[in-house]
Design a protein around this motif. Structure first.
Motif, PDB file in Angstrom:
ATOM      1  N   VAL A  29       0.886  -1.401   0.229  1.00 46.16           N
ATOM      2  CA  VAL A  29      -0.030  -0.115  -0.173  1.00 46.16           C
ATOM      3  C   VAL A  29       1.004   1.449   0.224  1.00 46.16           C
ATOM      4  N   PHE A  30       0.412   2.085  -0.615  1.00 50.26           N
ATOM      5  CA  PHE A  30       1.840   3.217  -0.713  1.00 50.26           C
ATOM      6  C   PHE A  30       0.716   4.287  -1.606  1.00 50.26           C
ATOM      7  N   ASN A  31       2.391   5.251  -2.397  1.00 50.03           N
ATOM      8  CA  ASN A  31       1.578   6.201  -3.285  1.00 50.03           C
ATOM      9  C   ASN A  31       0.144   6.739  -2.900  1.00 50.03           C
ATOM     10  N   PRO A  32      -0.293   7.286  -2.174  1.00 47.87           N
ATOM     11  CA  PRO A  32      -1.472   7.717  -1.506  1.00 47.87           C
ATOM     12  C   PRO A  32      -1.858   9.002  -1.981  1.00 47.87           C
ATOM     13  N   LEU A  45      -5.832   5.825  -1.563  1.00 47.82           N
ATOM     14  CA  LEU A  45      -4.273   4.715  -1.387  1.00 47.82           C
ATOM     15  C   LEU A  45      -4.293   3.642  -2.251  1.00 47.82           C
ATOM     16  N   ARG A  46      -3.192   3.496  -3.025  1.00 47.63           N
ATOM     17  CA  ARG A  46      -2.695   2.742  -4.042  1.00 47.63           C
ATOM     18  C   ARG A  46      -2.392   1.854  -3.721  1.00 47.63           C
ATOM     19  N   VAL A  47      -3.170   0.595  -3.857  1.00 42.06           N
ATOM     20  CA  VAL A  47      -3.529  -0.719  -3.272  1.00 42.06           C
ATOM     21  C   VAL A  47      -3.348  -2.107  -4.443  1.00 42.06           C
ATOM     22  N   GLU A  91      -3.401   3.564 -10.886  1.00 37.77           N
ATOM     23  CA  GLU A  91      -2.143   4.037 -10.241  1.00 37.77           C
ATOM     24  C   GLU A  91      -1.862   5.349 -10.192  1.00 37.77           C
ATOM     25  N   ASP A  92      -1.592   6.162  -8.471  1.00 38.38           N
ATOM     26  CA  ASP A  92      -0.629   6.538  -8.099  1.00 38.38           C
ATOM     27  C   ASP A  92      -1.915   8.361  -8.733  1.00 38.38           C
ATOM     28  N   PRO A  93      -2.671   8.202  -7.314  1.00 33.73           N
ATOM     29  CA  PRO A  93      -3.616   9.201  -7.441  1.00 33.73           C
ATOM     30  C   PRO A  93      -3.157   9.998  -6.804  1.00 33.73           C
ATOM     31  N   ASN A 140       2.086   9.152 -20.652  1.00 29.45           N
ATOM     32  CA  ASN A 140       1.638  10.212 -19.503  1.00 29.45           C
ATOM     33  C   ASN A 140       1.163   9.792 -18.544  1.00 29.45           C
ATOM     34  N   LYS A 141       2.333  10.001 -17.536  1.00 28.55           N
ATOM     35  CA  LYS A 141       1.750   9.769 -16.081  1.00 28.55           C
ATOM     36  C   LYS A 141       1.830  11.150 -15.117  1.00 28.55           C
ATOM     37  N   ASP A 142       2.174  10.750 -13.756  1.00 30.71           N
ATOM     38  CA  ASP A 142       2.133  11.384 -13.295  1.00 30.71           C
ATOM     39  C   ASP A 142       1.455  13.174 -13.114  1.00 30.71           C
ATOM     40  N   ALA A 197      17.597  12.053 -14.271  1.00 29.09           N
ATOM     41  CA  ALA A 197      17.424  10.900 -15.234  1.00 29.09           C
ATOM     42  C   ALA A 197      15.574  11.044 -15.377  1.00 29.09           C
ATOM     43  N   LYS A 198      14.921  11.796 -14.627  1.00 29.22           N
ATOM     44  CA  LYS A 198      13.499  11.784 -14.918  1.00 29.22           C
ATOM     45  C   LYS A 198      12.972  12.943 -13.758  1.00 29.22           C
ATOM     46  N   VAL A 199      12.232  13.493 -14.190  1.00 30.71           N
ATOM     47  CA  VAL A 199      11.205  13.994 -13.136  1.00 30.71           C
ATOM     48  C   VAL A 199       9.254  14.104 -13.409  1.00 30.71           C
ATOM     49  N   THR A 227      16.835   5.947  -7.957  1.00 29.24           N
ATOM     50  CA  THR A 227      16.382   6.639  -6.213  1.00 29.24           C
ATOM     51  C   THR A 227      15.603   8.165  -6.858  1.00 29.24           C
ATOM     52  N   TYR A 228      14.615   7.994  -6.192  1.00 30.62           N
ATOM     53  CA  TYR A 228      13.140   8.974  -6.058  1.00 30.62           C
ATOM     54  C   TYR A 228      13.069  10.127  -5.207  1.00 30.62           C
ATOM     55  N   ARG A 229      13.672  10.979  -4.932  1.00 25.10           N
ATOM     56  CA  ARG A 229      13.897  12.152  -4.102  1.00 25.10           C
ATOM     57  C   ARG A 229      13.112  13.599  -4.532  1.00 25.10           C
ATOM     58  N   ALA A 263       9.931  -3.451  -2.307  1.00 21.90           N
ATOM     59  CA  ALA A 263       9.713  -3.703  -3.198  1.00 21.90           C
ATOM     60  C   ALA A 263      10.418  -3.079  -3.719  1.00 21.90           C
ATOM     61  N   VAL A 264      10.736  -1.481  -4.156  1.00 24.61           N
ATOM     62  CA  VAL A 264      11.693  -0.942  -5.125  1.00 24.61           C
ATOM     63  C   VAL A 264      12.283   0.093  -3.702  1.00 24.61           C
ATOM     64  N   PRO A 265      13.362  -0.102  -3.928  1.00 25.13           N
ATOM     65  CA  PRO A 265      14.290   0.333  -2.408  1.00 25.13           C
ATOM     66  C   PRO A 265      14.461   1.853  -3.349  1.00 25.13           C
ATOM     67  N   ASN A 266      14.898   2.801  -1.790  1.00 26.26           N
ATOM     68  CA  ASN A 266      15.011   3.962  -2.183  1.00 26.26           C
ATOM     69  C   ASN A 266      14.154   5.342  -2.767  1.00 26.26           C
ATOM     70  N   VAL A 267      12.774   4.879  -2.429  1.00 24.27           N
ATOM     71  CA  VAL A 267      11.947   5.725  -3.129  1.00 24.27           C
ATOM     72  C   VAL A 267      11.241   6.054  -1.684  1.00 24.27           C
ATOM     73  N   VAL A 268      11.169   7.390  -2.572  1.00 19.80           N
ATOM     74  CA  VAL A 268       9.985   8.685  -1.232  1.00 19.80           C
ATOM     75  C   VAL A 268       9.702   8.884  -2.920  1.00 19.80           C
ATOM     76  N   PHE A 269       7.571   8.506  -2.273  1.00 21.28           N
ATOM     77  CA  PHE A 269       6.596   9.169  -3.644  1.00 21.28           C
ATOM     78  C   PHE A 269       5.767   9.380  -3.166  1.00 21.28           C
ATOM     79  N   PRO A 270       5.566  11.488  -2.631  1.00 27.79           N
ATOM     80  CA  PRO A 270       4.273  11.901  -2.846  1.00 27.79           C
ATOM     81  C   PRO A 270       3.535  12.256  -3.436  1.00 27.79           C
ATOM     82  N   ALA A 287       9.715   3.066  -0.633  1.00 34.52           N
ATOM     83  CA  ALA A 287      10.113   2.510  -1.381  1.00 34.52           C
ATOM     84  C   ALA A 287       8.651   1.127  -2.115  1.00 34.52           C
ATOM     85  N   ASP A 288       7.455   1.768  -3.024  1.00 34.40           N
ATOM     86  CA  ASP A 288       6.403   0.850  -3.028  1.00 34.40           C
ATOM     87  C   ASP A 288       5.968  -0.038  -2.314  1.00 34.40           C
ATOM     88  N   SER A 289       6.244  -0.098  -1.149  1.00 27.32           N
ATOM     89  CA  SER A 289       6.039  -0.821  -0.216  1.00 27.32           C
ATOM     90  C   SER A 289       5.086  -0.038   1.071  1.00 27.32           C
TER      91      SER A 289
HETATM   92  C1  BMA Z   1       7.212   5.343 -10.560  1.00 26.59           C
HETATM   93  C2  BMA Z   1       5.295   5.534 -10.562  1.00 26.59           C
HETATM   94  C3  BMA Z   1       5.369   5.145  -9.219  1.00 26.59           C
HETATM   95  C4  BMA Z   1       6.051   3.988  -8.832  1.00 26.59           C
HETATM   96  C5  BMA Z   1       8.303   4.667  -8.626  1.00 26.59           C
HETATM   97  C6  BMA Z   1       8.650   3.752  -8.199  1.00 26.59           C
HETATM   98  O1  BMA Z   1       7.496   5.346 -12.295  1.00 26.59           O
HETATM   99  O2  BMA Z   1       5.488   3.630 -11.277  1.00 26.59           O
HETATM  100  O3  BMA Z   1       4.100   4.389  -8.867  1.00 26.59           O
HETATM  101  O4  BMA Z   1       6.353   4.351  -7.075  1.00 26.59           O
HETATM  102  O5  BMA Z   1       7.943   4.642 -10.090  1.00 26.59           O
HETATM  103  O6  BMA Z   1       8.894   2.278  -7.980  1.00 26.59           O
END
Ligand code: BMA
Length: 310
Positions: A29-32, A45-47, A91-93, A140-142, A197-199, A227-229, A263-270, A287-289
């Protein structure tokens, strides 16, 4: 915990929600998305289910940190109203309250064999939703909608992928369904930069006297993975296409154990925030967890941005 170089302070209750808090079986459960409703904090919540696809489920809490009451059924999962474009889930609302409509808009990623596209839905109560379907085609996303009209138009941040090139763009709309006039506002910086790498947008833009405060994620590719910051920038209040300021460094990055391992280390994703005066609460996937929360002051971020006008 608050790190010296960061403006956000993590909740002592972190992680505030894990898969073990869910009323049904799932793997993460993540990225709410987040909003305030009836004096409470609501998270969407993204479940991730046991097959691997994601759906969106409502959680409510009186203090925004503890005592989460989580619905037993998803609010949104793959639905035919969105055509075949949600086959792999929602995903990712990002949630935006539009006071002129008295409704919340939910911008989310509709994922399918066609790729990841931007879909919208609206709700008056988070019990029923009206789906608009895809509004921007894959990839396209985010996407995140501004909380009010500017120049009589709605505005949305989004992040198309042009091969390896992944910048943040703005689109405009008069009816929330047809979006056009793309304009690039924040670019990935390439090279070894934290946002090289991306924003992509994090939470919906926040109106301040200095401009629209945009929190966004920046990604760096290390030999070990991505790594997501979180970074901060300001767009002009009356013409959001104009970037006014941007911090060269991040304001929140993965350090806590639940952020560096999962699940995916080194991620903070508000994907969501709530605001009470100057106080901002960021709700993020770790961490997508699991779900974390961190607080910061809008005025502190604006003070830093003053030294980084572009
Ligand atoms: C992004 C999205 C997010 C995810 C992040 C880290 O591309 O897919 O949903 O949290 O990667 O894996």
């Amino acid at each position: 915990m608050r790190l010296q170089n960061e403006i956000f302070k993590r909740s002592k209750h972190n992680p505030i929600i894990t898969f073990q808090d869910m009323p049904y079986m799932c793997q993460a459960v993540f990225n709410p998305g987040a909003t305030l409703i009836d004096g409470e904090t609501l998270l969407l919540l993204r479940v991730e289910d046991l097959e691997g696809t994601s759906h969106l489920t409502v959680a409510r809490s009186a203090d925004g940190e503890t005592g989460w009451r989580i619905e037993a059924e998803p609010l949104m999962s793959e639905h035919q109203d969105a055509g075949p474009y949600e086959e792999f889930g929602c995903e990712d609302p990002r949630i935006t309250y539009l006071s002129e409509l008295g409704e919340w808009l939910i911008a989310y990623t509709a994922y399918s064999g066609f790729g990841a596209g931007v879909a919208l839905a609206s709700t008056k109560d988070f019990r029923e939703v009206e789906r608009f379907g895809l509004v921007l085609a894959p990839n396209n996303k985010d996407a995140a909608i501004f909380p009010r009209k500017v120049k009589d138009r709605y505005w949305m941040l989004h992040r198309p992928s042009a091969g390896d090139i992944q910048h943040i763009w703005l689109n405009q709309s008069t009816d929330l369904v047809h979006w056009g006039r793309p304009w690039c506002v924040i670019m990935e910086r390439g090279g070894p930069m934290w946002d090289g790498a991306k924003v992509g947008a994090s939470t919906p833009p926040i109106e301040t006297p200095e401009g629209w405060l945009v929190l966004y994620h920046g990604v760096k590719e290390f030999a070990s993975g991505l790594t997501y910051r979180v970074g901060a920038a300001l767009l002009d209040l009356e013409d959001p296409r104009r970037l006014i300021a941007k911090l060269p460094y991040w304001v929140l990055g993965p350090h806590a154990h639940y952020e560096v391992a999962g699940a995916v280390p080194n991620v903070v994703f508000p994907c969501g925030h709530t605001q009470m005066g100057d106080q901002l609460r960021l709700y993020y996937g770790a961490a997508d967890s699991c779900v974390g929360m961190a607080t910061g002051k809008v005025s502190d971020i604006l003070a830093l941005l003053k030294d980084h006008r572009v």
